[in-house]
Design an enzyme around this catalytic site. Structure first.
Site, PDB file in Angstrom:
ATOM      1  CE1 TYR A  23      -3.741  -2.319   0.042  1.00 51.12           C
ATOM      2  CE2 TYR A  23      -2.861  -3.183   2.108  1.00 51.12           C
ATOM      3  CZ  TYR A  23      -3.748  -3.272   1.048  1.00 51.12           C
ATOM      4  OH  TYR A  23      -4.629  -4.310   0.977  1.00 51.12           O
ATOM      5  CG  ASN A  75      -9.648   2.753  -0.980  1.00 52.80           C
ATOM      6  OD1 ASN A  75     -10.214   1.661  -1.012  1.00 52.80           O
ATOM      7  ND2 ASN A  75      -8.322   2.864  -0.909  1.00 52.80           N
ATOM      8  CG  HIS A  81     -13.330  -6.810  -2.465  1.00 54.17           C
ATOM      9  ND1 HIS A  81     -13.138  -6.386  -3.768  1.00 54.17           N
ATOM     10  CD2 HIS A  81     -12.268  -6.338  -1.749  1.00 54.17           C
ATOM     11  CE1 HIS A  81     -11.984  -5.721  -3.838  1.00 54.17           C
ATOM     12  NE2 HIS A  81     -11.444  -5.674  -2.629  1.00 54.17           N
ATOM     13  CG  ASP A  88     -28.589  -1.570  -2.450  1.00 54.40           C
ATOM     14  OD1 ASP A  88     -28.426  -1.942  -3.633  1.00 54.40           O
ATOM     15  OD2 ASP A  88     -29.054  -2.322  -1.562  1.00 54.40           O
ATOM     16  CG  HIS A 101      -9.459  -0.101  -5.170  1.00 51.54           C
ATOM     17  ND1 HIS A 101      -9.987  -0.363  -3.925  1.00 51.54           N
ATOM     18  CD2 HIS A 101     -10.474  -0.261  -6.061  1.00 51.54           C
ATOM     19  CE1 HIS A 101     -11.268  -0.672  -4.066  1.00 51.54           C
ATOM     20  NE2 HIS A 101     -11.577  -0.605  -5.343  1.00 51.54           N
ATOM     21  CG  LEU A 102      -4.075   3.119  -1.670  1.00 44.62           C
ATOM     22  CD1 LEU A 102      -4.163   2.637  -0.235  1.00 44.62           C
ATOM     23  CD2 LEU A 102      -3.148   4.310  -1.802  1.00 44.62           C
ATOM     24  CB  SER A 103      -3.325  -2.671  -4.325  1.00 45.43           C
ATOM     25  OG  SER A 103      -4.634  -3.040  -3.916  1.00 45.43           O
ATOM     26  NE  ARG A 112      -6.881  -8.541  -1.575  1.00 47.96           N
ATOM     27  CZ  ARG A 112      -7.091  -8.155  -0.320  1.00 47.96           C
ATOM     28  NH1 ARG A 112      -7.947  -7.186  -0.053  1.00 47.96           N
ATOM     29  NH2 ARG A 112      -6.448  -8.723   0.682  1.00 47.96           N
TER      30      ARG A 112
HETATM   31  O1  CA2 Z   1      -5.856  -1.161  -2.752  1.00 47.64           O
HETATM   32  C1  CA2 Z   1      -6.760  -0.641  -2.098  1.00 47.64           C
HETATM   33  O2  CA2 Z   1      -6.870   0.590  -1.949  1.00 47.64           O
HETATM   34  C2  CA2 Z   1      -7.743  -1.537  -1.350  1.00 47.64           C
HETATM   35  O3  CA2 Z   1      -9.014  -0.883  -1.316  1.00 47.64           O
HETATM   36  C3  CA2 Z   1      -7.203  -1.704   0.052  1.00 47.64           C
HETATM   37  C4  CA2 Z   1      -8.042  -2.663   0.894  1.00 47.64           C
HETATM   38  C5  CA2 Z   1      -8.243  -3.978   0.173  1.00 47.64           C
HETATM   39  O4  CA2 Z   1      -9.146  -4.790   0.927  1.00 47.64           O
HETATM   40  C6  CA2 Z   1      -8.828  -3.782  -1.211  1.00 47.64           C
HETATM   41  O5  CA2 Z   1      -8.912  -5.040  -1.842  1.00 47.64           O
HETATM   42  C7  CA2 Z   1      -7.936  -2.880  -2.044  1.00 47.64           C
HETATM   43  C8  CA2 Z   1      -7.349  -2.923   2.230  1.00 47.64           C
HETATM   44  C9  CA2 Z   1      -7.090  -1.691   3.017  1.00 47.64           C
HETATM   45  C10 CA2 Z   1      -6.302  -2.076   4.229  1.00 47.64           C
HETATM   46  O6  CA2 Z   1      -5.387  -1.049   4.484  1.00 47.64           O
HETATM   47  C11 CA2 Z   1      -4.268  -1.353   5.164  1.00 47.64           C
HETATM   48  C12 CA2 Z   1      -3.331  -0.371   5.262  1.00 47.64           C
HETATM   49  C13 CA2 Z   1      -2.171  -0.627   5.918  1.00 47.64           C
HETATM   50  C14 CA2 Z   1      -1.944  -1.859   6.514  1.00 47.64           C
HETATM   51  C15 CA2 Z   1      -2.900  -2.834   6.419  1.00 47.64           C
HETATM   52  C16 CA2 Z   1      -4.080  -2.585   5.742  1.00 47.64           C
END
Ligand code: CA2
Length: 143
Positions: A23, A75, A81, A88, A101-103, A112
């Site tokens: 991230y 986000n 998911h 809605d 999304h970051l990733s 995902r």
């Molecule tokens: O890539 C993204 O922005 C996500 O929305 C991030 C979510 C993930 O469930 C999505 O599939 C993609 C997870 C966010 C959790 O953020 C963290 C940040 C730092 C350490 C652990 C988790």
């Protein structure tokens, strides 16, 4: 001045503190600072929020609509998911929602690959780390 709500879901309060390989090392406050600078240049104001609770995100989508926001950048993190309620809520409001999304979830685990948010959002930007948010703000400015 037009406002853009930037809504962040569960665990994103840990951004920059855990899992930097996935991230990145920017915190949510760092991203808010970058967005403030860009918003100023675009003549927009941003309202950036984070919650670990699904209902807060639903309430904030309604609030963005009631406030006549220009757009919402969302986000929804893990709720992306799972959440029919967010799908809605996005359908129920007239403010356009940009999924961010970051990733890139499509490069990750199969659970995902489905997005309840993406099925209701006007568009999706994913995979560019913190820059995804800046791209979304530029897109919002052009709506
Ligand atoms: O890539 C993204 O922005 C996500 O929305 C991030 C979510 C993930 O469930 C999505 O599939 C993609 C997870 C966010 C959790 O953020 C963290 C940040 C730092 C350490 C652990 C988790």
């Amino acid at each position: 001045m037009d406002s853009v709500f930037v809504l962040n879901g569960p665990n994103l309060n840990l951004l920059g503190l855990r899992e930097p390989a996935i991230y990145g090392s920017d915190t949510l406050d760092d991203i808010a600072g970058m967005l403030e600078d860009r918003a100023h240049a675009l003549g927009l104001e941003i309202d950036m929020r984070q919650s670990n609770h699904e209902g807060h995100l639903v309430d904030w989508l309604h609030e963005a609509n009631a406030a006549g926001a220009k757009a919402v950048i969302l986000n929804a993190a893990g709720f992306t998911h799972t959440s029919v309620a967010l799908h809605d809520a996005i359908k129920a409001i007239s403010v356009p929602v940009i999924e961010v999304h970051l990733s890139n979830p499509h490069r990750r685990e199969s659970f995902r690959h489905n997005s309840f948010v993406g099925g209701a959002a006007i568009g999706t930007i994913a995979g560019f780390g913190a820059f995804s948010y800046l791209l979304a703000l530029d897109a919002a400015a052009r709506l």
